[in-house]
Design a protein around this motif. Structure first.
Motif, PDB file in Angstrom:
ATOM      1  N   THR A  20       0.842  -1.194   0.000  1.00  0.00           N
ATOM      2  CA  THR A  20       0.000   0.000   0.000  1.00  0.00           C
ATOM      3  C   THR A  20       0.884   1.253   0.000  1.00  0.00           C
ATOM      4  OG1 THR A  20      -0.087   0.221   2.406  1.00  0.00           O
ATOM      5  CG2 THR A  20      -1.758  -1.220   1.356  1.00  0.00           C
ATOM      6  N   PRO A  21       0.347   2.377  -0.446  1.00  0.00           N
ATOM      7  CA  PRO A  21       1.119   3.621  -0.343  1.00  0.00           C
ATOM      8  C   PRO A  21       1.563   3.907   1.090  1.00  0.00           C
ATOM      9  CG  PRO A  21      -0.759   3.958  -1.783  1.00  0.00           C
ATOM     10  CD  PRO A  21      -0.918   2.581  -1.160  1.00  0.00           C
ATOM     11  N   HIS A  22       0.713   3.613   2.062  1.00  0.00           N
ATOM     12  CA  HIS A  22       1.063   3.854   3.460  1.00  0.00           C
ATOM     13  C   HIS A  22       2.290   3.032   3.879  1.00  0.00           C
ATOM     14  CE1 HIS A  22       0.496   5.031   7.615  1.00  0.00           C
ATOM     15  NE2 HIS A  22       0.645   3.760   7.954  1.00  0.00           N
TER      16      HIS A  22
ATOM     17  N   ALA B 136      -1.657   4.581  -5.860  1.00  0.00           N
ATOM     18  CA  ALA B 136      -2.289   3.306  -5.503  1.00  0.00           C
ATOM     19  C   ALA B 136      -2.973   2.669  -6.708  1.00  0.00           C
ATOM     20  CB  ALA B 136      -3.305   3.519  -4.389  1.00  0.00           C
ATOM     21  N   HIS B 137      -2.882   1.338  -6.756  1.00  0.00           N
ATOM     22  CA  HIS B 137      -3.568   0.510  -7.752  1.00  0.00           C
ATOM     23  C   HIS B 137      -4.121  -0.710  -7.026  1.00  0.00           C
ATOM     24  CE1 HIS B 137      -1.757   2.767 -11.061  1.00  0.00           C
ATOM     25  NE2 HIS B 137      -0.610   2.686 -10.415  1.00  0.00           N
TER      26      HIS B 137
ATOM     27  N   ALA C 196      11.590  -5.466  -2.594  1.00  0.00           N
ATOM     28  CA  ALA C 196      11.964  -6.695  -1.889  1.00  0.00           C
ATOM     29  C   ALA C 196      11.510  -6.680  -0.425  1.00  0.00           C
ATOM     30  CB  ALA C 196      13.467  -6.915  -1.964  1.00  0.00           C
ATOM     31  N   LEU C 197      11.255  -5.490   0.121  1.00  0.00           N
ATOM     32  CA  LEU C 197      10.746  -5.397   1.491  1.00  0.00           C
ATOM     33  C   LEU C 197       9.292  -5.863   1.596  1.00  0.00           C
ATOM     34  CD1 LEU C 197      12.158  -1.918   2.578  1.00  0.00           C
ATOM     35  CD2 LEU C 197      13.079  -4.174   3.133  1.00  0.00           C
ATOM     36  N   PHE C 198       8.613  -5.950   0.450  1.00  0.00           N
ATOM     37  CA  PHE C 198       7.191  -6.290   0.408  1.00  0.00           C
ATOM     38  C   PHE C 198       6.978  -7.436  -0.585  1.00  0.00           C
ATOM     39  CE2 PHE C 198       7.710  -1.712   1.111  1.00  0.00           C
ATOM     40  CZ  PHE C 198       7.132  -1.596   2.361  1.00  0.00           C
ATOM     41  N   PRO C 199       7.280  -8.647  -0.184  1.00  0.00           N
ATOM     42  CA  PRO C 199       7.102  -9.777  -1.114  1.00  0.00           C
ATOM     43  C   PRO C 199       5.662  -9.824  -1.623  1.00  0.00           C
ATOM     44  CG  PRO C 199       8.198 -10.484   0.904  1.00  0.00           C
ATOM     45  CD  PRO C 199       7.754  -9.061   1.114  1.00  0.00           C
ATOM     46  N   ASP C 200       5.501 -10.087  -2.891  1.00  0.00           N
ATOM     47  CA  ASP C 200       4.182 -10.146  -3.525  1.00  0.00           C
ATOM     48  C   ASP C 200       3.371 -11.280  -2.909  1.00  0.00           C
ATOM     49  OD1 ASP C 200       1.952 -10.127  -5.107  1.00  0.00           O
ATOM     50  OD2 ASP C 200       3.051 -10.200  -7.003  1.00  0.00           O
ATOM     51  N   ASP C 201       2.291 -10.915  -2.242  1.00  0.00           N
ATOM     52  CA  ASP C 201       1.443 -11.928  -1.596  1.00  0.00           C
ATOM     53  C   ASP C 201       0.190 -12.192  -2.388  1.00  0.00           C
ATOM     54  OD1 ASP C 201      -0.002  -9.648  -1.096  1.00  0.00           O
ATOM     55  OD2 ASP C 201       0.111  -9.758   1.075  1.00  0.00           O
ATOM     56  N   GLY C 202       0.226 -11.846  -3.687  1.00  0.00           N
ATOM     57  CA  GLY C 202      -0.923 -12.138  -4.565  1.00  0.00           C
ATOM     58  C   GLY C 202      -2.037 -11.114  -4.501  1.00  0.00           C
ATOM     59  N   ARG C 203      -1.724  -9.884  -4.076  1.00  0.00           N
ATOM     60  CA  ARG C 203      -2.761  -8.835  -4.018  1.00  0.00           C
ATOM     61  C   ARG C 203      -3.423  -8.660  -5.352  1.00  0.00           C
ATOM     62  NH1 ARG C 203      -0.924  -4.427   0.282  1.00  0.00           N
ATOM     63  NH2 ARG C 203       0.749  -5.616   1.078  1.00  0.00           N
TER      64      ARG C 203
END
Length: 148
Positions: free
Chosen positions: A17-19, A97-98, A141-148
């Motif tokens: 998220t942007p946040h 955001a998307h 890399a700090l936010f691994p893709d969790d399938g959002r």
């Protein structure tokens, strides 16, 4: 040299998220973690969270160690943060955001510098773009893709 060499932007879609992303960017202690240039070493001073007008320093190394001072010149929570170095050039992050995450645009703006020849001589016009790409890679890399 082309004026665009002194104003470069790179973008990347990040699965966060942007946040979440803004929290990293507004924390100077995280700058060495995401820095793709290999020059940012550590913060100096006590600033833990950046806001408009914050002044913060960084310990750097480009061949030899040095320190640099920055001032936050743009700040819109979860959307835009930018800081200016003492020499006048800026680093700016814009978040959009998307459904699948956030597009992060990183811009390096050295177009206002009076002594552009020095930036060119030091190779920054050639290396900054690839370094920004690595920064965005490290941020992602700090936010691994969790399938959002």
């Amino acid at each position: 040299m082309s004026p665009s060499a002194y104003l470069q932007t790179r973008q990347r879609l990040i699965a966060a998220t942007p946040h979440e992303i803004f929290d990293v960017l507004a924390n100077p202690a995280m700058h060495p973690v995401i820095d793709g240039s290999g020059t940012v070493r550590a913060t100096t001073g006590q600033v833990q969270r950046l806001v408009l007008g914050s002044e913060f320093g960084m310990q750097m190394r480009l061949g030899v160690p040095y320190r640099i001072s920055n001032t936050v010149v743009e700040y819109e929570q979860d959307r835009v943060i930018a800081w200016r170095h003492f020499s006048g050039h800026r680093w700016r992050y814009e978040l959009e955001a998307h459904d699948s995450g956030t597009t992060v645009s990183e811009t390096w703006d050295a177009s206002r510098l009076r002594h552009k020849w020095m930036i060119r001589l030091l190779g920054f016009t050639r290396t900054t773009g690839p370094n920004m790409e690595r920064t965005l890679e490290r941020l992602a890399a700090l936010f691994p893709d969790d399938g959002r």
